[in-house]
Design a protein around this motif. Structure first.
Motif, PDB file in Angstrom:
ATOM      1  N   ARG A  40     -14.014  17.821  -1.942  1.00  0.00           N
ATOM      2  CA  ARG A  40     -13.882  19.309  -2.216  1.00  0.00           C
ATOM      3  C   ARG A  40     -14.171  20.449  -0.774  1.00  0.00           C
ATOM      4  NH1 ARG A  40     -15.666  16.952  -7.433  1.00  0.00           N
ATOM      5  NH2 ARG A  40     -13.840  16.254  -8.895  1.00  0.00           N
ATOM      6  N   TYR A  41     -15.002  20.434  -0.788  1.00  0.00           N
ATOM      7  CA  TYR A  41     -15.348  20.981  -0.005  1.00  0.00           C
ATOM      8  C   TYR A  41     -13.751  21.137   1.517  1.00  0.00           C
ATOM      9  CZ  TYR A  41     -17.528  23.289   4.175  1.00  0.00           C
ATOM     10  OH  TYR A  41     -17.930  24.289   4.834  1.00  0.00           O
ATOM     11  N   ILE A  42     -13.891  19.703   1.405  1.00  0.00           N
ATOM     12  CA  ILE A  42     -12.826  19.985   2.940  1.00  0.00           C
ATOM     13  C   ILE A  42     -11.262  20.782   2.201  1.00  0.00           C
ATOM     14  CG2 ILE A  42     -10.880  18.908   3.945  1.00  0.00           C
ATOM     15  CD1 ILE A  42     -13.633  16.821   4.674  1.00  0.00           C
ATOM     16  N   MET A  43     -10.485  19.720   0.882  1.00  0.00           N
ATOM     17  CA  MET A  43      -9.412  20.650   0.335  1.00  0.00           C
ATOM     18  C   MET A  43      -9.508  21.868   0.103  1.00  0.00           C
ATOM     19  SD  MET A  43      -8.232  17.937   1.460  1.00  0.00           S
ATOM     20  CE  MET A  43      -6.586  18.573   0.645  1.00  0.00           C
ATOM     21  N   GLU A  44      -9.919  22.327  -1.162  1.00  0.00           N
ATOM     22  CA  GLU A  44     -10.528  24.129  -1.591  1.00  0.00           C
ATOM     23  C   GLU A  44     -11.228  24.796  -0.619  1.00  0.00           C
ATOM     24  OE1 GLU A  44     -11.986  23.438  -5.262  1.00  0.00           O
ATOM     25  OE2 GLU A  44     -10.633  21.243  -5.660  1.00  0.00           O
ATOM     26  N   THR A  45     -12.403  24.591  -0.258  1.00  0.00           N
ATOM     27  CA  THR A  45     -12.776  25.491   0.886  1.00  0.00           C
ATOM     28  C   THR A  45     -12.149  25.766   2.529  1.00  0.00           C
ATOM     29  OG1 THR A  45     -14.913  25.432  -0.785  1.00  0.00           O
ATOM     30  CG2 THR A  45     -15.271  26.586   1.778  1.00  0.00           C
ATOM     31  N   LEU A  46     -12.031  24.886   3.056  1.00  0.00           N
ATOM     32  CA  LEU A  46     -11.886  24.674   4.181  1.00  0.00           C
ATOM     33  C   LEU A  46     -10.735  24.764   4.259  1.00  0.00           C
ATOM     34  CD1 LEU A  46     -13.459  22.349   5.872  1.00  0.00           C
ATOM     35  CD2 LEU A  46     -13.984  25.115   5.985  1.00  0.00           C
ATOM     36  N   GLN A  47      -9.169  24.522   2.972  1.00  0.00           N
ATOM     37  CA  GLN A  47      -8.118  24.286   2.892  1.00  0.00           C
ATOM     38  C   GLN A  47      -7.350  23.966   4.433  1.00  0.00           C
ATOM     39  OE1 GLN A  47      -7.393  28.203   0.896  1.00  0.00           O
ATOM     40  NE2 GLN A  47      -8.273  27.732  -1.110  1.00  0.00           N
ATOM     41  N   PRO A  48      -7.063  22.746   5.348  1.00  0.00           N
ATOM     42  CA  PRO A  48      -6.818  22.967   6.149  1.00  0.00           C
ATOM     43  C   PRO A  48      -5.037  22.823   5.802  1.00  0.00           C
ATOM     44  CG  PRO A  48      -8.097  20.598   5.647  1.00  0.00           C
ATOM     45  CD  PRO A  48      -8.019  22.155   4.582  1.00  0.00           C
ATOM     46  N   LYS A  49      -4.453  23.816   6.575  1.00  0.00           N
ATOM     47  CA  LYS A  49      -3.371  24.018   6.948  1.00  0.00           C
ATOM     48  C   LYS A  49      -2.166  23.420   7.162  1.00  0.00           C
ATOM     49  CE  LYS A  49      -3.587  29.094   8.246  1.00  0.00           C
ATOM     50  NZ  LYS A  49      -4.116  30.407   8.371  1.00  0.00           N
ATOM     51  N   THR A  96       8.008  14.058   8.009  1.00  0.00           N
ATOM     52  CA  THR A  96       8.150  12.886   8.439  1.00  0.00           C
ATOM     53  C   THR A  96       8.714  12.049   9.992  1.00  0.00           C
ATOM     54  OG1 THR A  96       8.726  11.284   6.190  1.00  0.00           O
ATOM     55  CG2 THR A  96       8.389  10.034   7.786  1.00  0.00           C
ATOM     56  N   VAL A  97       7.673  11.842  10.790  1.00  0.00           N
ATOM     57  CA  VAL A  97       7.983  11.893  11.816  1.00  0.00           C
ATOM     58  C   VAL A  97       7.127   9.948  12.401  1.00  0.00           C
ATOM     59  CG1 VAL A  97       6.658  11.954  14.494  1.00  0.00           C
ATOM     60  CG2 VAL A  97       7.242  14.004  12.926  1.00  0.00           C
ATOM     61  N   GLU A  98       7.845   8.806  12.684  1.00  0.00           N
ATOM     62  CA  GLU A  98       7.032   7.363  12.444  1.00  0.00           C
ATOM     63  C   GLU A  98       6.818   7.218  10.836  1.00  0.00           C
ATOM     64  OE1 GLU A  98       6.435   5.572  16.017  1.00  0.00           O
ATOM     65  OE2 GLU A  98       6.011   7.645  17.404  1.00  0.00           O
ATOM     66  N   ASN A  99       5.579   6.887  10.921  1.00  0.00           N
ATOM     67  CA  ASN A  99       5.222   6.433   9.759  1.00  0.00           C
ATOM     68  C   ASN A  99       4.513   7.040   9.675  1.00  0.00           C
ATOM     69  OD1 ASN A  99       6.597   3.724   9.727  1.00  0.00           O
ATOM     70  ND2 ASN A  99       5.809   2.376  10.651  1.00  0.00           N
ATOM     71  N   ALA A 100       4.605   8.915   9.605  1.00  0.00           N
ATOM     72  CA  ALA A 100       2.988   9.468   9.487  1.00  0.00           C
ATOM     73  C   ALA A 100       3.982  10.616   8.760  1.00  0.00           C
ATOM     74  CB  ALA A 100       2.915  10.220  11.263  1.00  0.00           C
ATOM     75  N   GLU A 101       3.392  11.414   7.763  1.00  0.00           N
ATOM     76  CA  GLU A 101       3.944  12.120   7.193  1.00  0.00           C
ATOM     77  C   GLU A 101       3.471  13.977   7.342  1.00  0.00           C
ATOM     78  OE1 GLU A 101       6.174  11.078   2.558  1.00  0.00           O
ATOM     79  OE2 GLU A 101       4.074  11.631   3.125  1.00  0.00           O
ATOM     80  N   ILE A 102       3.881  14.855   7.738  1.00  0.00           N
ATOM     81  CA  ILE A 102       3.046  16.005   7.928  1.00  0.00           C
ATOM     82  C   ILE A 102       3.352  16.621   6.940  1.00  0.00           C
ATOM     83  CG2 ILE A 102       2.781  18.184   9.930  1.00  0.00           C
ATOM     84  CD1 ILE A 102       3.721  16.708  11.631  1.00  0.00           C
ATOM     85  N   LEU A 103       2.094  17.013   6.398  1.00  0.00           N
ATOM     86  CA  LEU A 103       2.091  18.625   5.476  1.00  0.00           C
ATOM     87  C   LEU A 103       1.977  19.560   5.504  1.00  0.00           C
ATOM     88  CD1 LEU A 103       0.374  15.951   2.612  1.00  0.00           C
ATOM     89  CD2 LEU A 103       2.281  16.045   3.262  1.00  0.00           C
TER      90      LEU A 103
END
Length: 494
Positions: free
Chosen positions: A440-449, A484-491
């Motif tokens: 939750r700290y990573i996703m809700e506080t740092l909020q990666p772009k 989608t790059v090969e087998n990776a998804e970029i969000l």
């Protein structure tokens, strides 16, 4: 040519020169591992070691900026390669080939002492194969580094009975244990056996002296890894990361004894068979040293409560020697005659290698580069499309941080699976107590772009139900798939 070479080895094994054996082992190691020099990602542990090594090159001791569950010499080896050669997958994978060569060569040397050059040679070739194929062993694992030092140390103990070589063996063993902690049981058992061996030959006073010298070599290396932390006033972090965290990890993540049992049953059956049929001379000192080392490794597996595929790297060299020695004493194999078509069967073994040669050839044709994998293509896409790299989270293919000159958002995120290992949080001074708090700290506080995930795969292990449910729901609500790059998804964050 290959048939002539093999036939010559079979017939004239007693005349084999060490440089010839070393050259053959090196060529086999390079041939098997070469196509994997260009792959970005082989094992997540290797990717983590690279990130830890890069952090050290930039002036941060292991565990201070990034964190992983390995002793510091593992990261030192990667840091040294990166410092000398820069960000080079080829240099790192070449190191892996050389580490395997070193382990296999000293397997040969021990085989020569324990039985014959012929047995040592074939055990060495088998060592290269089993340390390079099947699973994720084509990369550079901590076990590869560990055994590249453990086997020379074991050879010195078997070959020489001198004060200086015993101390040197201790130094090698110290490097091994500061690369992979679970080898400590093998080192301890060997220390007791050194005392026993010299007590039989000389006196108890000299036996204590030899064992003490051996132990001093080990302790000196351990002390040297502590020194930079002591000078920085962070020796507590070293103690907790190197010693306390592994204990907590193995206590929390043990397999059922039923999962471990098959390995012990098979090995017990093998040794009973060899003893009953008198195929192994258990009275020989070199054989006894090998047995003690094997028992130490197996005891470590038992105490650790799990046997992952790459753990067996620590078992293969010693066990293969005893297996080859046993097989060579079977009567029907003594009458064995080499046939040319047997070479075809041998050449079928490294099938993974052939497939990877095809893969890099196709990649060269399609993309005009031998280098392949999402750890290369994803950072390239992110840079070309000017996506955010300062606030980025790789939940898959995290070697991508290296290509982007980026850092994981927290210590726990250095290895993505460590986010769910909250039993380790106290040992790297994590202010969060549980894995859900960390997530939750990573996703809700740092909020990666920007977030990178593996397409159509769970983010975390299937056992981490709560964490998977949370991350799936959060990504669905707050992120969209940018590409989608090969087998990776970029969000990208909404």
């Amino acid at each position: 040519m290959s048939y002539t070479l093999i036939n010559s080895i079979l017939k004239n094994h007693a005349d084999l020169k060490e440089r010839t054996v070393f050259l053959i082992i090196t060529c086999v190691s390079l041939f098997i591992r070469l196509p994997f020099f260009f792959r970005d990602y082989i094992d997540r542990d290797e990717s983590t070691f690279i990130l830890m090594g890069q952090s050290w090159v930039e002036g941060h001791l292991p565990y201070t900026e990034l964190w992983d569950l390995k002793p510091p010499i593992t990261f030192l080896v990667f840091a040294a390669i990166i410092y000398v050669f820069g960000k080079s997958f080829i240099a790192i994978r070449l190191l892996g080939a050389l580490l395997v060569t070193s382990t296999a060569f000293f397997t040969y040397k021990i085989g020569q002492e324990a039985h014959s050059k012929k047995a040592g040679f074939w055990a060495a070739i088998a060592t290269v194969i089993l340390l390079s194929l099947f699973g994720s062993l084509q990369g550079v694992m901590s076990e590869h580094i560990c055994m590249a030092f453990f086997m020379p140390g074991l050879y010195l103990l078997i070959k020489f009975k001198k004060w200086e070589t015993t101390f040197l063996a201790g130094l090698f063993m110290g490097i091994a244990v500061m690369t992979k902690m679970n080898i400590a049981y093998a080192l301890l058992f060997l220390g007791f056996f050194i005392y026993y061996d010299h007590y039989k030959r000389q006196s108890w006073i000299k036996a204590i002296g030899y064992a003490a010298l051996y132990g001093s070599g080990i302790l000196l290396i351990i002390a040297l890894t502590l020194l930079p932390y002591y000078l920085q006033g962070s020796h507590g972090l070293w103690v907790s990361s190197v010693f306390e965290a592994p204990v907590a990890y193995i206590s929390a993540r043990r397999y059922s004894i039923l999962k471990l049992a098959p390995v012990y049953v098979v090995l017990t059956g093998f040794f009973v068979f060899a003893w009953k049929r008198k195929l192994l001379n258990f009275k020989l000192i070199p054989v006894q040293y090998l047995l003690v080392a094997i028992v130490g490794v197996l005891f470590a597996f038992y105490k650790g409560g799990r046997i992952n595929g790459h753990y067996l790297i620590q078992l293969h060299p010693m066990l293969l020697l005893l297996v080859v020695m046993t097989i060579s004493e079977l009567e029907f194999l003594k009458r064995f005659k080499w046939k040319p078509y047997y070479l075809f069967i041998l050449l079928l073994i490294p099938m993974e290698t052939y497939l990877e040669y095809i893969n890099i050839a196709q990649n060269k044709y399609q993309r005009d580069t031998f280098f392949n994998g999402e750890g290369i293509s994803v950072p390239k896409y992110i840079q070309e499309n000017h996506l955010d790299t300062q606030n980025i989270l790789f939940l898959g293919y995290h070697i991508g941080y290296w290509g982007l000159n980026a850092k994981p958002p927290t210590k726990a995120a250095t290895h993505p699976s460590n986010i769910c290992r909250d039993e380790l949080f106290p040992f790297h001074n994590n202010p969060r107590v549980t894995s859900m708090e960390e997530l939750r700290y990573i996703m809700e506080t740092l909020q990666p772009k920007t977030i990178v995930t593996r397409k159509n795969k769970r983010v975390f292990d299937k056992k981490e139900v709560q964490q998977n449910e949370y991350i799936d729901a959060y990504l669905l609500k707050h992120y969209k798939v940018h590409a989608t790059v090969e087998n990776a998804e970029i969000l990208q964050r909404l």
